[in-house]
Design an enzyme around this catalytic site. Structure first.
Site, PDB file in Angstrom:
ATOM      1  N   CYS A   6      81.837  14.840  29.421  1.00  0.00           N
ATOM      2  CA  CYS A   6      82.527  15.678  28.425  1.00  0.00           C
ATOM      3  C   CYS A   6      83.927  16.065  28.909  1.00  0.00           C
ATOM      4  CB  CYS A   6      81.660  16.876  28.056  1.00  0.00           C
ATOM      5  SG  CYS A   6      82.125  17.549  26.452  1.00  0.00           S
ATOM      6  N   HIS A  16      76.801  14.365  26.484  1.00  0.00           N
ATOM      7  CA  HIS A  16      76.083  14.890  27.658  1.00  0.00           C
ATOM      8  C   HIS A  16      74.751  14.143  27.796  1.00  0.00           C
ATOM      9  CE1 HIS A  16      78.413  18.709  28.261  1.00  0.00           C
ATOM     10  NE2 HIS A  16      78.731  18.474  27.006  1.00  0.00           N
ATOM     11  N   GLU A  61      72.767  14.044  30.133  1.00  0.00           N
ATOM     12  CA  GLU A  61      71.777  14.800  30.916  1.00  0.00           C
ATOM     13  C   GLU A  61      70.749  15.520  30.042  1.00  0.00           C
ATOM     14  OE1 GLU A  61      74.962  15.520  30.556  1.00  0.00           O
ATOM     15  OE2 GLU A  61      75.383  17.668  30.524  1.00  0.00           O
TER      16      GLU A  61
END
Ligand code: GLN
Length: 534
Positions: free
Chosen positions: A381, A507, A509
């Site tokens: 990001c 993102h 994750e």
């Protein structure tokens, strides 16, 4: 009929109540029940989006664009499900909804009060979520510590739900701390007091989970049982462990699942935890050491980046890699440029997400070093946006290039406000949020990672790569390897798909799970491991 499990906390916060709640979810799911998990946050913010990660930990983003408490991330990882923003209830939401009803005249002249109106709103919301998810079991974690003023309406709702649903349809778990004195003595008194507090508001817990630096002995277990009115087999010992992924196994070994299901009058089926146990085994026995720099500005509080840390754990467990994380505070790099040299010792680096000017130039300096030295680099990001700024400055030669978030007057806004953000004035819930399609360009590193033409990752940003600069960036060696549906750059890489230099606007994750690591983190770890001299 839905069964409700409430999890409360005592003594102090930070005991891993979210992980325990997630673990209970995993246990009942693995025993074949449908389950959903709700996190209640008693603060007045409508959601976590407006809170600093430095104070509150990471803001977790759901598929449907919720900016939620990081515990929702724990639930998703343990249960391997995608939850909705509705799974995170705050006081702010409840009061907002009650006040709107009052303004619409829906209370028909009544005096609107915490009891019954606010408490009814809470119960209604919990039951709605249960119904929408068609859940056998709903687990509700009440954030904060018993005794907190702002938590009282939620605890009252939990109390009333036993009255309304019955003893066999409700179960209360209380989590507390058993401290150990310098003499080595383990003390149960703080938990006894917090159970008293819970009973004062009308809740008699069914199970106690004691967190401590070591296991409870039989004497401590019996003492807690006696003082709390709970059978000894309802008192569970849960020491702080090397990995929290072990907690479900530990609770199950002590008979937690059996006890819970019996109390709820459900078939006491054995949970199948074999895959989970394999993951824990791999995680604990990782052997190949690699060093990864984590470059950000909230590095003093690890919770700010919890999903990234966990995504690294998931990927490294299955690759037999043991990452040692070197945290670098980007504001320190600004004060002491010599710190950059520490990057010569790392096998790879992550440029962490973030907001605002503070520390950004330090990150850009680090990026320059990493790119020039061909270090495996993953920018997430804001990290990706700063990779673009660095390339514009040092590869294209636009010396004053910047993100307009950082310098609104830059002559070269290579990162600029996304078009749909231009007229946005309110801060809460207005970023570009949630799962969005990314179209992958064949033959790139991103293609090698995802192996698919279209993927979905979760987003949380206002700014994007300025399309006006894409051509000149691409002639300098930067390659756009993923696009959004409105053709903004989503993924960038550099020089060759044989290197690992990757920036994502999204993102990845947030979608990483123990049993299914994020492909981005998986490839990153695999690449580092294969190319590390260690
Ligand atoms: N501050 C950047 C933006 O709003 C990046 C945000 C982030 O890293 N999550 O676009």
């Amino acid at each position: 009929m839905t069964k409700y499990v409430f999890v409360t906390g005592g003594v102090l916060s930070g005991l891993g109540k979210g992980i325990i709640t997630a673990s209970i979810g995993l246990l009942v799911k693995s025993a074949g029940y449908t389950v959903t998990v709700i996190k209640i946050d008693p603060y007045l913010n409508v959601d976590a989006g407006t809170m600093s990660p430095y104070a509150h930990g990471e803001v977790f983003v759901t598929d449907d664009g919720g900016e939620t408490d990081m515990d929702i991330g724990h639930y998703e990882r343990f249960l391997h499900v995608n939850l909705s923003k509705r799974n995170n209830i705050t006081s702010g939401q409840i009061y907002y909804s009650v006040i709107m009803k009052e303004r619409r005249g829906e209370y028909l002249g009544q005096c609107v009060q915490i009891i019954p109106h606010v408490v009814s709103e809470i119960k209604q919301e919990i039951r709605n979520i249960a119904k929408e998810n068609n859940s056998d079991i709903v687990i509700v974690e009440i954030g904060g510590t018993v005794g907190d003023i702002e938590g009282l309406p939620f605890q009252e709702a939990a109390r009333q739900m036993r009255f309304e649903e019955g003893v066999k349809s409700t179960f209360y778990v209380h989590v507390g701390l058993a401290p150990i004195l310098p003499s080595g003595e383990l003390k149960t008194k703080p938990i006894q007091h917090s159970v008293q507090e819970l009973r004062r508001i009308g809740i008699q817990p069914d199970a106690l989970i004691a967190r401590s630096m070591r296991h409870l002995d039989e004497e401590a277990r019996h003492k807690l049982a006696l003082h709390s009115n709970i059978p000894p087999h309802g008192v569970f010992s849960c020491p702080f462990l090397e990995t929290s992924y072990e907690i479900p196994l530990m609770l199950n070994d002590q008979g937690f699942t059996k006890y819970l299901l019996e109390k709820l009058d459900l078939d006491a089926r054995q949970p199948d935890l074999s895959e989970w146990a394999l993951f824990v085994e791999k995680l604990k026995n990782r052997s190949k050491p690699v060093r990864i720099a984590m470059i950000g500005k909230y590095t003093k509080l690890r919770d700010s980046y919890v999903s990234i840390i966990e995504a690294l754990n998931h990927a490294s467990a299955w690759n037999n890699v043991k990452p040692e994380l070197t945290w670098m505070e980007s504001t320190d790099i600004e004060k002491n440029p010599g710190l950059i040299n520490e990057l010569s010792n790392v096998d790879g680096a992550i440029i962490l997400p973030g907001f605002g000017r503070r520390g950004a130039e330090g990150k850009i300096e680090a990026i320059k070093y990493l790119r020039e030295e061909d270090k495996p680099t993953l920018g997430i990001c804001f990290g990706m946006q700063l990779m673009v700024v660095e390339a514009a400055r040092n590869l294209v030669g636009l010396k004053d290039a910047n993100s307009s978030e950082l310098d609104p007057n830059t002559p070269h806004p290579v990162i600029t406000l996304a078009p749909e953000q231009v007229n946005v004035r309110e801060m809460g819930g207005t970023l570009r949020l949630g799962a969005k399609k990314i179209i992958i360009v064949p033959g790139t590193l991103a293609w090698r990672i995802y192996g698919a033409r279209e993927v979905y990752e979760r987003h949380r940003h206002r700014y994007v790569v300025n399309p006006k600069y894409v051509d000149v960036l691409e002639t300098s060696g930067i390659k756009i390897s993923g696009y959004s549906e409105d053709e903004h750059a989503e993924i960038i890489e550099y020089k060759s798909s044989e290197l690992f230099y990757l920036g994502l606007q999204a993102h990845p994750e947030f979608k990483s799970r123990p049993l299914k690591p994020s492909p981005v983190f998986h490839e990153f770890i695999k690449f580092i491991s294969e190319n590390s001299p260690r």
